[in-house]
Design an enzyme around this catalytic site. Structure first.
Site, mmCIF file in Angstrom:
data_model
loop_
_atom_site.group_PDB
_atom_site.id
_atom_site.type_symbol
_atom_site.label_atom_id
_atom_site.label_comp_id
_atom_site.label_asym_id
_atom_site.label_seq_id
_atom_site.Cartn_x
_atom_site.Cartn_y
_atom_site.Cartn_z
ATOM 1 N N GLU A 150 -6.336 10.150 7.361
ATOM 2 C CA GLU A 150 -6.205 8.698 7.172
ATOM 3 C C GLU A 150 -5.277 8.177 8.254
ATOM 4 O OE1 GLU A 150 -5.300 7.289 3.200
ATOM 5 O OE2 GLU A 150 -3.992 5.711 4.020
ATOM 6 N N GLU A 155 0.566 -1.551 7.729
ATOM 7 C CA GLU A 155 0.902 -1.318 6.330
ATOM 8 C C GLU A 155 2.350 -1.686 6.062
ATOM 9 O OE1 GLU A 155 0.155 2.089 2.964
ATOM 10 O OE2 GLU A 155 0.803 2.752 4.953
#
Length: 331
Positions: A150, A155
Site C-alpha cells: 500500500e 494522509e
C-alpha cells in the site's frame, strides 16, 4: 574507408567553432527531446469522464469508522460526487443532522485500472477538513493486503499539521535511512511490515504545514507527484500552487529536474519494490473513516468523536476538489 575517415575528421575540424557555439543550443534541444520522450500520458482522471473510470466502494468501513460509504447512484443523487466547472468534488454529507452514533454518508472511489508502476501526478485544489476527518489518497491491491503493498500518498487527520506518506507491506521491507529527502522519518518506524496489532507501516512526514489540511487549502492547493519505478524505488514530491514545475503543467514531466523528494523508499536488498508492491488501484477516500482506528484515537475536539459526527455543519469543508490525476508511463 581511410578517405572517408580523414574527410570526416577534417570536416569536424573545420566546423569546430560553429559546433562549439551551437553546442549549448543543440544539447538543450536534445535534452528537451529526451525529456519529452521519457514519459507518455497513459491515463487521465479528470472532468466529466472522471467517474467513468472509477468504482464506488459501499461496503462496511474496514477501519471501523462512523461512516456510510455510498454507491455511485446514492452519492450523485445526494450531490456528494459531482463535477463543477471541470473540477471533481467528492464530499461528505454536510446537511443531515444525525443521532449520536449514526454513520454519516461519505464517498470512496477507486480506479478501474490497476498499476504496477508509473508516474502519478495528483493536482488537488482542496482536501477535506473538519472534526474527525481522515482524508487520504492511496493505492493498494484489491486482494492480499498487505502482501501486495500500500502506498499512502496523502494522509492525515484533522489534527495533522503536515502530510504523512506511508508504505505498508508484508514481511521483508524496510525503509532505509540516509536518503536525500525533505521529509522526516522516525527510527522506530522504519519497518513497513503491517498487520495484526501494528499497522503503522513506515511513514515519512512532510514538515511543511502547507502540505496538508487547512494549511494546504489556504495555500491554494497543490500538486503531489509519485514516481513508482520497480527498478529504482518509490519517490513522492509535493508543491504548492504557484511553485509547480513547468514541465508538469505542460504535461512533459521530468522527475530528474525536481530535486529531492519528500519521501523515498529505494529498491534494493532492504525492500524489493517489485516483490512488495503490485496490482494497485488508485483510491480516494473522502473523509475516510470517521472516528476510525486512527482518526478516533487522535480526535481532540469538543465532546466525543461520535457527537461531532452527528453535527452536519462540522463537514461543510469536508470535501475533495480534484483538478486531475494523470498517470504517465515510460515510452
Amino acid at each position: 574507408m581511410t578517405f572517408s575517415y580523414i574527410s570526416l575528421v577534417l570536416a569536424l575540424f573545420l566546423h569546430l567553432p560553429l559546433l562549439s557555439s551551437a553546442a549549448p543550443i543543440w544539447h538543450e534541444h536534445y535534452r528537451q527531446l529526451t525529456r519529452r520522450g521519457s514519459y507518455t500520458l497513459s491515463k487521465s482522471y479528470e472532468g466529466d469522464t472522471f467517474f467513468d473510470n472509477m468504482k464506488f466502494f459501499s461496503d462496511t468501513d474496514p477501519t471501523h469508522g462512523f461512516v456510510d460509504y455510498q454507491t455511485k447512484e446514492e452519492a450523485m443523487n445526494k450531490g456528494l460526487a459531482k463535477v463543477e466547472d471541470g473540477v471533481v468534488i467528492l464530499a461528505v454529507d454536510s446537511t443531515t443532522t444525525l443521532d449520536v452514533g449514526t454513520n454519516r454518508s461519505s464517498v470512496r472511489v477507486s480506479s478501474t485500472d490497476t498499476y504496477n508502476g508509473g508516474l502519478f501526478i495528483y493536482d488537488i485544489a482542496k482536501m477535506p477538513v473538519g472534526p474527525t476527518t481522515w482524508p487520504a489518497i492511496w493505492s493498494t491491491a484489491e486482494a492480499n493486503w498487505p502482501d501486495n503493498g500500500e502506498i499512502d500518498v496523502i494522509e492525515g487527520t484533522t489534527e495533522s499539521t503536515g502530510n504523512q506518506i506511508t508504505m505498508h507491506t508484508g514481511a521483508g521491507c524496510t525503509l532505509t535511512t540516509g536518503q536525500a529527502i525533505t521529509g522526516t522519518t522516525v527510527d522506530s518506524e522504519l519497518t513497513c511490515e503491517s498487520g495484526g496489532s501494528n499497522n503503522n507501516g513506515c511513514p515519512t512526514k512532510d514538515p511543511d504545514t502547507s502540505s496538508f489540511g487547512a494549511g494546504f487549502n489556504s495555500a491554494g492547493g497543490g500538486v503531489f507527484a509519485e514516481l513508482w519505478d520497480p527498478s529504482v524505488g518509490i519517490k513522492v514530491w509535493r508543491w504548492s500552487q504557484g511553485s509547480v514545475p513547468e514541465d508538469i503543467t505542460s504535461k512533459s514531466p521530468d522527475p530528474s529536474s525536481w530535486g529531492n523528494p519528500v519521501s523515498f523508499i529505494p529498491n534494493g536488498q532492504a525492500c524489493g519494490i517489485a516483490d512488495h508492491f503490485k496490482d494497485h488501484n488508485i483510491i480516494i477516500g473522502t473523509y475516510l473513516p470517521v472516528c476510525g482506528d486512527w482518526a478516533g484515537a487522535t480526535y481532540s475536539g469538543t465532546g466525543t468523536c461520535q457527537e461531532a459526527v452527528a453535527v452536519a455543519s462540522n463537514y461543510v469543508d469536508a470535501q475533495w476538489k480534484i483538478n486531475s490525476i494523470r498517470v504517465y508511463q515510460t515510452s
